[in-house]
Design a protein around this motif. Sequence first.
Motif, PDB file in Angstrom:
ATOM      1  N   GLY A  45      26.597   8.640  58.469  1.00  0.00           N
ATOM      2  CA  GLY A  45      27.569   7.893  59.257  1.00  0.00           C
ATOM      3  C   GLY A  45      27.001   7.495  60.609  1.00  0.00           C
ATOM      4  N   LEU A  46      27.007   6.198  60.884  1.00  0.00           N
ATOM      5  CA  LEU A  46      26.578   5.685  62.184  1.00  0.00           C
ATOM      6  C   LEU A  46      27.829   5.286  62.953  1.00  0.00           C
ATOM      7  CD1 LEU A  46      24.115   5.010  63.941  1.00  0.00           C
ATOM      8  CD2 LEU A  46      24.109   2.721  62.918  1.00  0.00           C
ATOM      9  N   LEU A  47      28.183   6.089  63.954  1.00  0.00           N
ATOM     10  CA  LEU A  47      29.476   5.960  64.621  1.00  0.00           C
ATOM     11  C   LEU A  47      29.308   5.566  66.086  1.00  0.00           C
ATOM     12  CD1 LEU A  47      31.029   9.315  63.321  1.00  0.00           C
ATOM     13  CD2 LEU A  47      30.826   7.131  62.113  1.00  0.00           C
ATOM     14  N   GLY A  48      30.391   5.034  66.623  1.00  0.00           N
ATOM     15  CA  GLY A  48      30.404   4.687  68.041  1.00  0.00           C
ATOM     16  C   GLY A  48      31.462   3.645  68.314  1.00  0.00           C
ATOM     17  N   PRO A  49      31.928   3.560  69.562  1.00  0.00           N
ATOM     18  CA  PRO A  49      32.924   2.538  69.918  1.00  0.00           C
ATOM     19  C   PRO A  49      32.305   1.146  69.883  1.00  0.00           C
ATOM     20  CG  PRO A  49      32.159   3.679  71.878  1.00  0.00           C
ATOM     21  CD  PRO A  49      31.554   4.407  70.713  1.00  0.00           C
ATOM     22  N   ILE A  96      26.030  12.621  60.427  1.00  0.00           N
ATOM     23  CA  ILE A  96      26.472  11.510  61.280  1.00  0.00           C
ATOM     24  C   ILE A  96      25.633  11.448  62.543  1.00  0.00           C
ATOM     25  CG2 ILE A  96      28.851  11.665  60.442  1.00  0.00           C
ATOM     26  CD1 ILE A  96      28.555  12.552  63.969  1.00  0.00           C
ATOM     27  N   ALA A  97      25.666  10.282  63.170  1.00  0.00           N
ATOM     28  CA  ALA A  97      25.147  10.123  64.530  1.00  0.00           C
ATOM     29  C   ALA A  97      26.179   9.333  65.313  1.00  0.00           C
ATOM     30  CB  ALA A  97      23.806   9.404  64.529  1.00  0.00           C
ATOM     31  N   LYS A 107      27.368   3.796  74.669  1.00  0.00           N
ATOM     32  CA  LYS A 107      26.677   3.197  75.821  1.00  0.00           C
ATOM     33  C   LYS A 107      25.168   3.213  75.627  1.00  0.00           C
ATOM     34  CE  LYS A 107      30.233   4.062  79.286  1.00  0.00           C
ATOM     35  NZ  LYS A 107      30.547   4.667  80.593  1.00  0.00           N
ATOM     36  N   ALA A 108      24.741   2.836  74.408  1.00  0.00           N
ATOM     37  CA  ALA A 108      23.324   2.635  74.075  1.00  0.00           C
ATOM     38  C   ALA A 108      22.546   3.929  73.883  1.00  0.00           C
ATOM     39  CB  ALA A 108      22.627   1.764  75.128  1.00  0.00           C
ATOM     40  N   ARG A 109      23.202   5.077  74.032  1.00  0.00           N
ATOM     41  CA  ARG A 109      22.493   6.346  73.918  1.00  0.00           C
ATOM     42  C   ARG A 109      23.055   7.193  72.788  1.00  0.00           C
ATOM     43  NH1 ARG A 109      23.224   9.831  77.490  1.00  0.00           N
ATOM     44  NH2 ARG A 109      25.099   8.992  78.453  1.00  0.00           N
ATOM     45  N   LEU A 110      22.198   8.051  72.231  1.00  0.00           N
ATOM     46  CA  LEU A 110      22.626   8.988  71.196  1.00  0.00           C
ATOM     47  C   LEU A 110      23.365  10.146  71.852  1.00  0.00           C
ATOM     48  CD1 LEU A 110      22.479   9.839  68.186  1.00  0.00           C
ATOM     49  CD2 LEU A 110      20.379  11.067  68.759  1.00  0.00           C
ATOM     50  N   VAL A 111      24.608  10.366  71.404  1.00  0.00           N
ATOM     51  CA  VAL A 111      25.435  11.432  71.975  1.00  0.00           C
ATOM     52  C   VAL A 111      25.311  12.717  71.165  1.00  0.00           C
ATOM     53  CG1 VAL A 111      27.794  12.118  72.580  1.00  0.00           C
ATOM     54  CG2 VAL A 111      27.057   9.759  72.940  1.00  0.00           C
ATOM     55  N   VAL A 112      25.408  12.598  69.841  1.00  0.00           N
ATOM     56  CA  VAL A 112      25.316  13.777  68.986  1.00  0.00           C
ATOM     57  C   VAL A 112      24.887  13.347  67.596  1.00  0.00           C
ATOM     58  CG1 VAL A 112      27.741  13.666  68.220  1.00  0.00           C
ATOM     59  CG2 VAL A 112      26.556  15.863  68.212  1.00  0.00           C
ATOM     60  N   ASP A 130      30.057  18.751  58.728  1.00  0.00           N
ATOM     61  CA  ASP A 130      30.774  20.037  58.811  1.00  0.00           C
ATOM     62  C   ASP A 130      30.296  20.852  60.010  1.00  0.00           C
ATOM     63  OD1 ASP A 130      32.244  19.391  56.571  1.00  0.00           O
ATOM     64  OD2 ASP A 130      30.934  20.482  55.192  1.00  0.00           O
ATOM     65  N   GLU A 131      28.973  20.839  60.240  1.00  0.00           N
ATOM     66  CA  GLU A 131      28.418  21.606  61.354  1.00  0.00           C
ATOM     67  C   GLU A 131      28.935  21.092  62.684  1.00  0.00           C
ATOM     68  OE1 GLU A 131      25.971  22.153  64.738  1.00  0.00           O
ATOM     69  OE2 GLU A 131      25.636  20.353  63.537  1.00  0.00           O
ATOM     70  N   ILE A 132      29.037  19.766  62.839  1.00  0.00           N
ATOM     71  CA  ILE A 132      29.533  19.178  64.083  1.00  0.00           C
ATOM     72  C   ILE A 132      31.010  19.503  64.276  1.00  0.00           C
ATOM     73  CG2 ILE A 132      30.112  16.970  65.192  1.00  0.00           C
ATOM     74  CD1 ILE A 132      27.411  15.933  64.188  1.00  0.00           C
ATOM     75  N   ARG A 133      31.791  19.453  63.199  1.00  0.00           N
ATOM     76  CA  ARG A 133      33.213  19.782  63.315  1.00  0.00           C
ATOM     77  C   ARG A 133      33.401  21.227  63.780  1.00  0.00           C
ATOM     78  NH1 ARG A 133      36.512  18.494  58.131  1.00  0.00           N
ATOM     79  NH2 ARG A 133      38.200  19.082  59.554  1.00  0.00           N
ATOM     80  N   ARG A 134      32.583  22.121  63.255  1.00  0.00           N
ATOM     81  CA  ARG A 134      32.695  23.519  63.671  1.00  0.00           C
ATOM     82  C   ARG A 134      32.180  23.717  65.100  1.00  0.00           C
ATOM     83  NH1 ARG A 134      34.127  27.049  59.825  1.00  0.00           N
ATOM     84  NH2 ARG A 134      34.121  26.309  57.665  1.00  0.00           N
ATOM     85  N   ARG A 135      31.144  22.972  65.455  1.00  0.00           N
ATOM     86  CA  ARG A 135      30.552  23.112  66.787  1.00  0.00           C
ATOM     87  C   ARG A 135      31.557  22.771  67.879  1.00  0.00           C
ATOM     88  NH1 ARG A 135      25.807  19.100  68.353  1.00  0.00           N
ATOM     89  NH2 ARG A 135      25.202  19.618  66.211  1.00  0.00           N
ATOM     90  N   TYR A 136      32.404  21.791  67.606  1.00  0.00           N
ATOM     91  CA  TYR A 136      33.351  21.345  68.620  1.00  0.00           C
ATOM     92  C   TYR A 136      34.751  21.928  68.429  1.00  0.00           C
ATOM     93  CZ  TYR A 136      29.782  18.263  70.377  1.00  0.00           C
ATOM     94  OH  TYR A 136      28.610  17.780  70.920  1.00  0.00           O
TER      95      TYR A 136
END
Length: 303
Positions: free
Chosen positions: A33-37, A201-202, A206-211, A216-222
Amino acid sequence: MSIIQIRQVSKHFGEKVALDGISLDIPEGKIFGLLGPNGAGKTTLIRIINRITVPDGGSVLFNGRPITEEDVARIGYLPEERGLYRKMKVGDQAMYLLQLKGLSQREAAKALKEWFVRFGITDWWGKKIEELSKGMAQKIQFITTVAHKPSLMILDEPFSGFDPVNAELIRKEILRLRDEGATIILSTHNMESVEELCDEIALINKARLVVTGGTDEIRRRYGDNNFELVYTGETLEPEPGVFSVLTDEFDGGRHTAVIVPAEGVNSSAILSALAAKPVSVNSFRELIPRMNDIFIKLVTEEE
């Protein structure tokens, strides 16, 4: 193993920074998944992978070597801006696009017949594109994106324009293609689809990689490491040193409480403490945040 390696890719349009040193690994055989506003840089990155746009700095590797035009021919790209020739007949349009991808006339006809039968649209062959609804035309473009069996597929907002029935059809096809070995980059604002489909996912903002990382790992991390307890009986009292009760709502004869564990306390210790309470546990689960909540949290923090 990574099929695409993006290394310190940067791109400027005048004084606007579109990408600022992005580095990513796209794993083979996964849905990424390539995500971002809007305006984050996702489309620019996709266009760089497809060699439509040239980066100002950095590199893109395909199977460990600099990506070439021959590699791009093996990519299936569904852009967000749809583009079919409205005056052409569906069959002629689909044949033309598949032959551009290197299939012979016979190979293209065979592949398209299989897809048209699978989607139940064999009677569309002789219709003009302009006779189709937006969703119908979208089906044709999806088919022409994947019918030549590319090893990498890039789908930009693939569910746009579909009703729920057809959106579910496309979801099932995306999963089937993944299970058959294809790598899929999925760019979407639909966080429900991200949770359902994406292995990793990534998030770009604002042109930069956030996470970046496993979904599943990201959902648990946050997450906040809290638990939801549904129970009957007397109102639950906190257990000092084990857990506190953040909220407790009573409805329909049972309670739904949010349990906050003390530092270093795991779920087993909480359940042991609950066993000594005058309550009957109906369900007990960890509260893991939704991708939509994480998206909003991270983008808002960046702002």
